[in-house]
Design a protein around this motif. Sequence first.
Motif, PDB file in Angstrom:
ATOM      1  N   HIS A  26       0.743  -1.151   0.188  1.00 26.23           N
ATOM      2  CA  HIS A  26      -0.030   0.055  -0.017  1.00 26.23           C
ATOM      3  C   HIS A  26       0.827   1.145   0.055  1.00 26.23           C
ATOM      4  CE1 HIS A  26      -3.060   3.041   1.355  1.00 26.23           C
ATOM      5  NE2 HIS A  26      -2.292   3.092   2.225  1.00 26.23           N
ATOM      6  N   CYS A  27       1.845   1.308   0.940  1.00 30.54           N
ATOM      7  CA  CYS A  27       2.805   2.436   0.852  1.00 30.54           C
ATOM      8  C   CYS A  27       3.634   2.771  -0.296  1.00 30.54           C
ATOM      9  CB  CYS A  27       3.382   2.305   2.272  1.00 30.54           C
ATOM     10  SG  CYS A  27       2.735   2.392   3.674  1.00 30.54           S
ATOM     11  N   THR A  28       4.043   1.501  -0.699  1.00 28.34           N
ATOM     12  CA  THR A  28       5.005   1.797  -1.868  1.00 28.34           C
ATOM     13  C   THR A  28       3.973   2.330  -3.190  1.00 28.34           C
ATOM     14  OG1 THR A  28       4.978  -0.538  -2.245  1.00 28.34           O
ATOM     15  CG2 THR A  28       6.832   0.446  -1.341  1.00 28.34           C
ATOM     16  N   ASP A  29       2.889   1.765  -3.245  1.00 29.50           N
ATOM     17  CA  ASP A  29       2.082   1.946  -4.471  1.00 29.50           C
ATOM     18  C   ASP A  29       1.755   3.372  -4.378  1.00 29.50           C
ATOM     19  OD1 ASP A  29       2.179  -0.501  -5.402  1.00 29.50           O
ATOM     20  OD2 ASP A  29       0.080  -1.073  -4.817  1.00 29.50           O
ATOM     21  N   LEU A  30       1.544   3.994  -3.003  1.00 29.16           N
ATOM     22  CA  LEU A  30       0.976   5.348  -2.776  1.00 29.16           C
ATOM     23  C   LEU A  30       2.434   6.290  -3.544  1.00 29.16           C
ATOM     24  CD1 LEU A  30      -1.255   6.757  -1.413  1.00 29.16           C
ATOM     25  CD2 LEU A  30       0.344   7.446   0.363  1.00 29.16           C
ATOM     26  N   VAL A  31       3.592   6.057  -3.083  1.00 23.06           N
ATOM     27  CA  VAL A  31       4.914   6.833  -3.495  1.00 23.06           C
ATOM     28  C   VAL A  31       4.851   6.746  -5.030  1.00 23.06           C
ATOM     29  CG1 VAL A  31       7.276   7.515  -3.224  1.00 23.06           C
ATOM     30  CG2 VAL A  31       5.766   6.648  -1.221  1.00 23.06           C
ATOM     31  N   VAL A  49      11.836  -1.457  -5.029  1.00 21.55           N
ATOM     32  CA  VAL A  49      11.720  -0.936  -3.702  1.00 21.55           C
ATOM     33  C   VAL A  49      12.738  -1.790  -2.807  1.00 21.55           C
ATOM     34  CG1 VAL A  49      10.164  -0.746  -1.687  1.00 21.55           C
ATOM     35  CG2 VAL A  49       9.458  -0.505  -4.163  1.00 21.55           C
ATOM     36  N   LEU A  50      13.484  -1.011  -1.778  1.00 18.37           N
ATOM     37  CA  LEU A  50      14.228  -1.708  -0.716  1.00 18.37           C
ATOM     38  C   LEU A  50      13.683  -1.507   0.581  1.00 18.37           C
ATOM     39  CD1 LEU A  50      17.860  -1.201  -2.031  1.00 18.37           C
ATOM     40  CD2 LEU A  50      16.838  -3.293  -1.496  1.00 18.37           C
ATOM     41  N   LEU A  51      13.440  -2.410   1.635  1.00 19.34           N
ATOM     42  CA  LEU A  51      13.163  -2.356   2.757  1.00 19.34           C
ATOM     43  C   LEU A  51      14.428  -2.212   3.596  1.00 19.34           C
ATOM     44  CD1 LEU A  51       9.993  -4.380   2.717  1.00 19.34           C
ATOM     45  CD2 LEU A  51       9.986  -2.027   2.212  1.00 19.34           C
ATOM     46  N   VAL A  52      14.413  -1.142   4.771  1.00 13.85           N
ATOM     47  CA  VAL A  52      15.575  -1.108   5.356  1.00 13.85           C
ATOM     48  C   VAL A  52      15.169  -0.837   7.010  1.00 13.85           C
ATOM     49  CG1 VAL A  52      17.364   0.527   6.019  1.00 13.85           C
ATOM     50  CG2 VAL A  52      17.045  -0.137   3.484  1.00 13.85           C
ATOM     51  N   GLU A  53      15.756  -1.292   7.682  1.00  5.81           N
ATOM     52  CA  GLU A  53      15.692  -1.186   9.158  1.00  5.81           C
ATOM     53  C   GLU A  53      16.836  -0.767   9.937  1.00  5.81           C
ATOM     54  OE1 GLU A  53      14.565   0.046  12.059  1.00  5.81           O
ATOM     55  OE2 GLU A  53      12.461  -0.802  11.515  1.00  5.81           O
ATOM     56  N   ASN A  54      17.093   0.369  10.436  1.00  5.95           N
ATOM     57  CA  ASN A  54      18.364   0.619  11.096  1.00  5.95           C
ATOM     58  C   ASN A  54      18.276   0.575  12.656  1.00  5.95           C
ATOM     59  OD1 ASN A  54      19.718   1.370   8.544  1.00  5.95           O
ATOM     60  ND2 ASN A  54      18.289   3.389   8.531  1.00  5.95           N
ATOM     61  N   ASP A  55      17.055   0.244  13.153  1.00  6.79           N
ATOM     62  CA  ASP A  55      17.069   0.375  14.481  1.00  6.79           C
ATOM     63  C   ASP A  55      17.921  -0.673  15.268  1.00  6.79           C
ATOM     64  OD1 ASP A  55      16.362   0.163  17.167  1.00  6.79           O
ATOM     65  OD2 ASP A  55      13.845   0.205  16.818  1.00  6.79           O
ATOM     66  N   PRO A  56      18.868  -0.284  16.421  1.00  4.91           N
ATOM     67  CA  PRO A  56      19.865  -1.462  16.758  1.00  4.91           C
ATOM     68  C   PRO A  56      19.092  -2.642  17.199  1.00  4.91           C
ATOM     69  CG  PRO A  56      20.185   0.711  17.589  1.00  4.91           C
ATOM     70  CD  PRO A  56      19.066   0.956  16.626  1.00  4.91           C
ATOM     71  N   ARG A  57      17.736  -2.343  17.646  1.00  6.30           N
ATOM     72  CA  ARG A  57      17.076  -3.224  18.363  1.00  6.30           C
ATOM     73  C   ARG A  57      16.305  -4.331  17.397  1.00  6.30           C
ATOM     74  NH1 ARG A  57      13.469   0.666  21.325  1.00  6.30           N
ATOM     75  NH2 ARG A  57      13.983   1.887  19.388  1.00  6.30           N
ATOM     76  N   CYS A  58      16.599  -3.979  16.167  1.00  5.11           N
ATOM     77  CA  CYS A  58      16.093  -4.759  15.035  1.00  5.11           C
ATOM     78  C   CYS A  58      16.469  -6.434  15.242  1.00  5.11           C
ATOM     79  CB  CYS A  58      16.752  -4.533  13.798  1.00  5.11           C
ATOM     80  SG  CYS A  58      16.148  -5.294  12.337  1.00  5.11           S
ATOM     81  N   LYS A  59      15.424  -7.225  14.782  1.00  2.00           N
ATOM     82  CA  LYS A  59      15.584  -8.557  14.831  1.00  2.00           C
ATOM     83  C   LYS A  59      16.583  -9.046  14.366  1.00  2.00           C
ATOM     84  CE  LYS A  59      10.715 -10.158  15.102  1.00  2.00           C
ATOM     85  NZ  LYS A  59       9.657 -10.970  14.470  1.00  2.00           N
ATOM     86  N   ARG A  60      17.039 -10.210  14.474  1.00  4.13           N
ATOM     87  CA  ARG A  60      18.249 -10.616  14.067  1.00  4.13           C
ATOM     88  C   ARG A  60      18.071 -12.247  13.727  1.00  4.13           C
ATOM     89  NH1 ARG A  60      23.047  -7.304  14.234  1.00  4.13           N
ATOM     90  NH2 ARG A  60      22.647  -5.620  15.384  1.00  4.13           N
ATOM     91  N   ASN A  61      18.857 -12.959  12.907  1.00  8.13           N
ATOM     92  CA  ASN A  61      18.677 -14.288  12.507  1.00  8.13           C
ATOM     93  C   ASN A  61      19.563 -14.879  13.379  1.00  8.13           C
ATOM     94  OD1 ASN A  61      20.809 -13.698  11.145  1.00  8.13           O
ATOM     95  ND2 ASN A  61      19.707 -14.368   9.127  1.00  8.13           N
ATOM     96  N   PHE A  62      19.778 -16.283  13.120  1.00  8.11           N
ATOM     97  CA  PHE A  62      20.793 -17.034  14.075  1.00  8.11           C
ATOM     98  C   PHE A  62      22.257 -16.695  13.536  1.00  8.11           C
ATOM     99  CE2 PHE A  62      19.937 -19.528  10.229  1.00  8.11           C
ATOM    100  CZ  PHE A  62      21.306 -20.244   9.764  1.00  8.11           C
ATOM    101  N   MET A  63      22.283 -16.009  12.285  1.00 12.34           N
ATOM    102  CA  MET A  63      23.677 -15.716  12.037  1.00 12.34           C
ATOM    103  C   MET A  63      24.214 -14.176  12.297  1.00 12.34           C
ATOM    104  SD  MET A  63      23.833 -17.412   8.246  1.00 12.34           S
ATOM    105  CE  MET A  63      25.257 -16.697   7.630  1.00 12.34           C
ATOM    106  N   GLY A  64      23.351 -13.661  13.075  1.00 18.20           N
ATOM    107  CA  GLY A  64      23.362 -12.138  13.521  1.00 18.20           C
ATOM    108  C   GLY A  64      23.071 -11.171  12.440  1.00 18.20           C
ATOM    109  N   GLU A  65      22.533 -11.479  11.413  1.00 19.06           N
ATOM    110  CA  GLU A  65      22.105 -10.344  10.527  1.00 19.06           C
ATOM    111  C   GLU A  65      20.583  -9.925  10.929  1.00 19.06           C
ATOM    112  OE1 GLU A  65      23.979 -12.747   6.433  1.00 19.06           O
ATOM    113  OE2 GLU A  65      22.342 -13.352   7.533  1.00 19.06           O
ATOM    114  N   ASN A  66      20.576  -8.556  10.479  1.00 14.81           N
ATOM    115  CA  ASN A  66      19.223  -7.719  10.960  1.00 14.81           C
ATOM    116  C   ASN A  66      18.171  -8.412   9.858  1.00 14.81           C
ATOM    117  OD1 ASN A  66      20.805  -6.343  12.736  1.00 14.81           O
ATOM    118  ND2 ASN A  66      20.478  -4.639  11.804  1.00 14.81           N
ATOM    119  N   ILE A  67      17.112  -8.764  10.426  1.00 14.99           N
ATOM    120  CA  ILE A  67      16.209  -9.042   9.479  1.00 14.99           C
ATOM    121  C   ILE A  67      14.830  -8.295   9.568  1.00 14.99           C
ATOM    122  CG2 ILE A  67      16.864 -11.552   9.119  1.00 14.99           C
ATOM    123  CD1 ILE A  67      14.606 -12.223  11.255  1.00 14.99           C
ATOM    124  N   LEU A  68      13.959  -8.315   8.744  1.00 18.82           N
ATOM    125  CA  LEU A  68      12.668  -7.655   8.631  1.00 18.82           C
ATOM    126  C   LEU A  68      11.449  -8.472   9.234  1.00 18.82           C
ATOM    127  CD1 LEU A  68      12.968  -6.228   4.755  1.00 18.82           C
ATOM    128  CD2 LEU A  68      13.383  -4.924   7.076  1.00 18.82           C
TER     129      LEU A  68
END
Length: 808
Positions: free
Chosen positions: A324-329, A346-365
Amino acid sequence: MKGIRDWVFTQVLSNPLASSRPLSGSGGFFPRAPSSQELESGDQGSSHSSGSVALSVPPDTSYSSGNIHDNDLYTSKQQILVEDSNLSQNSTNRKKMDPLAKIEDLQIKLLRLLQRLGQSQDNLLVAKVLYRMHLATLIRAGESDLKRVNLRNERAKTIAREQEASGVPELDFSIKILVLGKTGVGKSATINSIFDEPKTKTNAFQPATDCIQEVMGTVNGIKVTFIDTPGFLPSSTSNVRRNRKIMLSVKRFIRRSPPDVVLYFERLDLINMGYSDFPLLKLMTEVFGSAIWFNTILVMTHSSPTLPEGPNGYPVSYESYVNHCTDLVQQYIHQTVSDSRLENPVLLVENDPRCKRNFMGENILPNGQVWKSQFLLLCICTKVLGDANTLLEFQNSIELGPLSNNRLPSLPHLLSSFLHHRSVSNPAEPENEIDEVLVSDAEEEEYDQLPSIRILTKSQFKKLTKPQKKAYLDELEYRETLYLKKQLKEECLRRKESKLSKEKSFEGGDDDDDKVSPEAVPLPDMAVPPSFDSDCPVHRFRCLVTNDQWLVRPVLDPHGWDHDVGFDGINLETVLEVKKNVFASITGQMNKDKRDFSIQSECAAAYVDPLGPTYSVGLDLQSTGKDLMYNFHSNAKLRSLEHNVMDCGVSLTSFGNKYYVGAKLEDTILLGKRMKFVTNAGRMEGSGQVAYGGSFEATFRGRDYPVRNDSVSLTMTALSFNKETVLGGGFQSEFRPIRGMKLSVNGNVNSQKMGQVCVKMSSSEHVEIALVAVFSIFKALLRRRPTENRDIGALEGKRSQESRLYME
Ligand SMILES: Nc1nc2c(ncn2[C@@H]2O[C@H](COP(=O)(O)OP(=O)(O)OP(=O)(O)O)[C@@H](O)[C@H]2O)c(=O)[nH]1
Ligand SMILES: [Mg+2]
């Protein structure tokens, strides 16, 4: 050739995933940037040759700002020494490489980078990029290179795997990314997240970046340079000057240091609360030009928002919220460029340091996607496509803007449809010709004069010998033909009588007061595929026929799935005799759904002089996209001799603000009742161009015309446009080789060695014929597989040189 390129470009425009940088769009926005190959064979190559080269592999290896060529900083655990002489020779070899070899080099690089980012070789995005490069190469490749291109494509994957395993040659890939967006959306924070270290200032409460700066580093062995820019202020009249100033300084900066990719930032969590940045997008388009949007990726920061409530009281799904949001832009971008074909990735980004991580320690959405590798991959693909574009010299960019400006009707097409157009405004006209043939048949044996025949029962028929059976069936067929002829003749006489009586009533001023208006008859409901609507059709009224002059019908949408949404159009037809010898006909169809509206209509009026000539005028209307095409035409049909009809016509077509004028002359000669010759010639002029064309058609009809349609016709055509003449020949035949079987053979070929053969056979008795069809289909399926790879070659248009034979 051009058509295929257009096709490639539209694919680019409409492809949501890989529409990073279109192959044609690079010329518009950036000054021509040196491709990575050029860099390789230039400055960097020489710097590498000055000693041993180290290949950096670990993802956390980085280097400080401003030292893009400082190799000492690319230290890694795994060092491979390469001899000076080897490398310098390599670089001189590359200099000499032809574009095809360079493209292959680029493909290998892309595949190597893919491995480094830990993605599979079958990644969809990369597959699309490789396919696009392949297509572009085919367009550019000469006839002799086609085979080579196909082979090379296969080889690239193997070479990439080998090179990545051995680490030789060193992968030298750098990318420059420009970030744009409002202040506080997280441009600098994203740069820091990509490098995994605070390389640039961020601030939660006030603008942090106050000047344009390049931030460099390496990620997974890839040299990445970001051009960080001060954020734009929220769009308001007081901020326009400041925003324009920032944009102009960015424009100056990138003239010196052109980026490979542009990122436009937005906050995903704020878009739903009302989007007010349209003036800002407009200003960007004004300053940078529309072409900037060709190269832009939309980046949504804050991609783990609190999801709003849906209509059912539960939060909406993450995917639908993002869409919905990307269509609007995207819609606002469409509005700024006045072109809805563009689709920015479109690329989704999350810069919050408290962002969820997977078992390899990578930030995930929230959807589980690892955003960083996706980010890098899309940027790399964009750059690779841009480089391919430069290497293959696709310079002419697509013009963004309202569609109607770009599309013009083709003159040869207009001419040939004008030459084939038959204006039938007099309802009796097509019958007149048949009547004449029937009347000339008068002297032949009549059905009534035949001796009576006894019709055999099935068992009696079975008892006959083979020749007797044949003779019996022949006799039946002969009688059937005569009977049908008799019926047609009777109908013809009835028509003539009613015409005479009508004429009398016109002359006598007899008004049809005592005529009873015919009763309305409901037409049967049209069959719709099985659907969810009610089984009870009692309340449905689709179409009523009140008299035979007006026919109004609904139009069934073939994709409709319900009685209520399946009909989205209306069709109207009428033919009336307005006055004595003056006829008018109107045919039209109108379709309307939520988005589209289309109309098609033909109106014509004709005056039929009892002495022979017929004069007609007509107006056709047709919607194409959002525009309307008008065609006004006028015809005069003169009967100079009894069996010779001359027809001359003029036409004026208007589309957009262009006009096309056409004129034609046609002569029809009827020889006996079986032979008909039609010759025509015409010209069409418009937008400073002229097309000429003509055709000759000879038709030989069978003995039993019009009851049976056996006929052979031969056609010759010539069309000349833009100093090129295309000659064509064709034949069309329909006959019955044996009883109970009908065969129609059509074929045509033209001077450009393109042709078609079509054989249709139908039989009610000879079932074994179906085996021929099954066999041909089976054979075609078997033959298809090995040729699949060559389909692209056919797309490219080279194969159009071969004649194509189709068999039905
Ligand atoms: N929760 C969350 N916060 C973010 C995200 N991206 C940025 N921020 C925060 O938003 C604030 C502003 O970020 P910046 O990176 O300074 O914004 P900017 O776009 O560079 O702003 P200017 O430099 O003024 O143009 C910082 O406090 C970031 O920590 C994100 O994805 N999620
Ligand atoms: Mg910043």
